[in-house]
Scaffold this motif. Structure first.
Motif, PDB file in Angstrom:
ATOM      1  N   LEU A 120       5.483 -15.747   0.820  1.00 31.17           N
ATOM      2  CA  LEU A 120       4.782 -14.865   0.248  1.00 31.17           C
ATOM      3  C   LEU A 120       5.556 -13.592  -0.027  1.00 31.17           C
ATOM      4  O   LEU A 120       6.291 -13.145   0.726  1.00 31.17           O
ATOM      5  CB  LEU A 120       3.543 -14.598   1.227  1.00 31.17           C
ATOM      6  N   SER A 121       5.415 -13.079  -1.160  1.00 30.30           N
ATOM      7  CA  SER A 121       6.141 -11.975  -1.808  1.00 30.30           C
ATOM      8  C   SER A 121       5.589 -10.517  -1.847  1.00 30.30           C
ATOM      9  O   SER A 121       6.284  -9.723  -1.794  1.00 30.30           O
ATOM     10  CB  SER A 121       6.802 -12.206  -2.982  1.00 30.30           C
ATOM     11  N   ARG A 122       4.386 -10.617  -1.995  1.00 30.14           N
ATOM     12  CA  ARG A 122       3.380  -9.210  -1.874  1.00 30.14           C
ATOM     13  C   ARG A 122       2.757  -8.824  -1.012  1.00 30.14           C
ATOM     14  O   ARG A 122       1.668  -9.168  -0.486  1.00 30.14           O
ATOM     15  CB  ARG A 122       2.639  -9.182  -3.153  1.00 30.14           C
ATOM     16  N   LEU A 123       3.451  -8.276   0.280  1.00 26.54           N
ATOM     17  CA  LEU A 123       2.682  -7.866   1.359  1.00 26.54           C
ATOM     18  C   LEU A 123       2.513  -6.221   1.509  1.00 26.54           C
ATOM     19  O   LEU A 123       3.514  -5.519   1.184  1.00 26.54           O
ATOM     20  CB  LEU A 123       3.589  -8.130   2.699  1.00 26.54           C
ATOM     21  N   ILE A 124       1.223  -5.851   1.684  1.00 24.23           N
ATOM     22  CA  ILE A 124       1.146  -4.342   1.832  1.00 24.23           C
ATOM     23  C   ILE A 124       0.631  -4.141   3.028  1.00 24.23           C
ATOM     24  O   ILE A 124      -0.422  -4.609   3.742  1.00 24.23           O
ATOM     25  CB  ILE A 124      -0.093  -4.125   0.427  1.00 24.23           C
ATOM     26  N   VAL A 125       0.972  -2.942   3.517  1.00 21.62           N
ATOM     27  CA  VAL A 125       0.651  -2.360   4.806  1.00 21.62           C
ATOM     28  C   VAL A 125      -0.277  -1.216   4.719  1.00 21.62           C
ATOM     29  O   VAL A 125       0.097  -0.243   3.859  1.00 21.62           O
ATOM     30  CB  VAL A 125       1.931  -2.193   5.584  1.00 21.62           C
ATOM     31  N   VAL A 126      -1.298  -1.159   5.106  1.00 19.93           N
ATOM     32  CA  VAL A 126      -2.266  -0.324   4.997  1.00 19.93           C
ATOM     33  C   VAL A 126      -2.565   0.353   6.544  1.00 19.93           C
ATOM     34  O   VAL A 126      -2.107  -0.298   7.575  1.00 19.93           O
ATOM     35  CB  VAL A 126      -3.861  -0.641   4.661  1.00 19.93           C
ATOM     36  N   GLU A 127      -2.839   1.694   6.626  1.00 19.09           N
ATOM     37  CA  GLU A 127      -2.953   2.357   7.889  1.00 19.09           C
ATOM     38  C   GLU A 127      -4.064   1.624   8.730  1.00 19.09           C
ATOM     39  O   GLU A 127      -5.188   1.484   8.401  1.00 19.09           O
ATOM     40  CB  GLU A 127      -3.227   3.797   7.846  1.00 19.09           C
TER      41      GLU A 127
END
Length: 129
Positions: A120-127
């Motif tokens: 998996l290449s699109r990891l997004i971290v949110v608060e």
């Protein structure tokens, strides 16, 4: 009468030890700056990328002591990639990682590394909350 000894000529201090110390400090800081550069975590920016998202939910919550949930259901780290597979059309689909509570950065990085190893290449971290 007392005879005083001839006054000694004042010696100039040697600059060699000071130059050695300066070079040692220079080498130390050059090496220390090099070590910090390798610790970057490649993540996508969530600004405009997540705004137009309308696919199936892929929210991975990382909690304290390695506890994970996928869309609100508990999941083990080893099973996370397999549980995400039915929700993904392609490996570059977005997966949102959210630390919660007392989750540490190390736990978040462990999850991100596991997902990257699964392709998996699109990891997004949110608060988190």
């Amino acid at each position: 009468m007392f005879a005083f000894a001839q006054p000694r000529r004042a010696r100039k201090p040697s600059l060699t030890p000071m130059i050695d110390v300066v070079f040692l400090l220079l080498v130390f800081f050059m090496l220390a700056a090099r070590f910090g550069g390798d610790m970057a975590l490649p993540l996508a920016a969530a600004g405009g990328d997540a705004a137009g998202y309308d696919g199936p939910p892929r929210l991975v919550s990382v909690k304290a002591e390695g506890a994970l949930t996928l869309n609100g259901r508990a999941v083990a780290l080893e099973d996370l990639a397999a549980r995400l597979a039915p929700l993904m059309d392609a490996p570059d689909d977005m997966v949102v990682l959210r630390p919660k509570g007392a989750a540490t950065v190390q736990e978040l990085v462990r999850v991100a590394d596991t997902l990257r190893a699964a392709g998996l290449s699109r990891l997004i971290v949110v608060e988190g909350q």
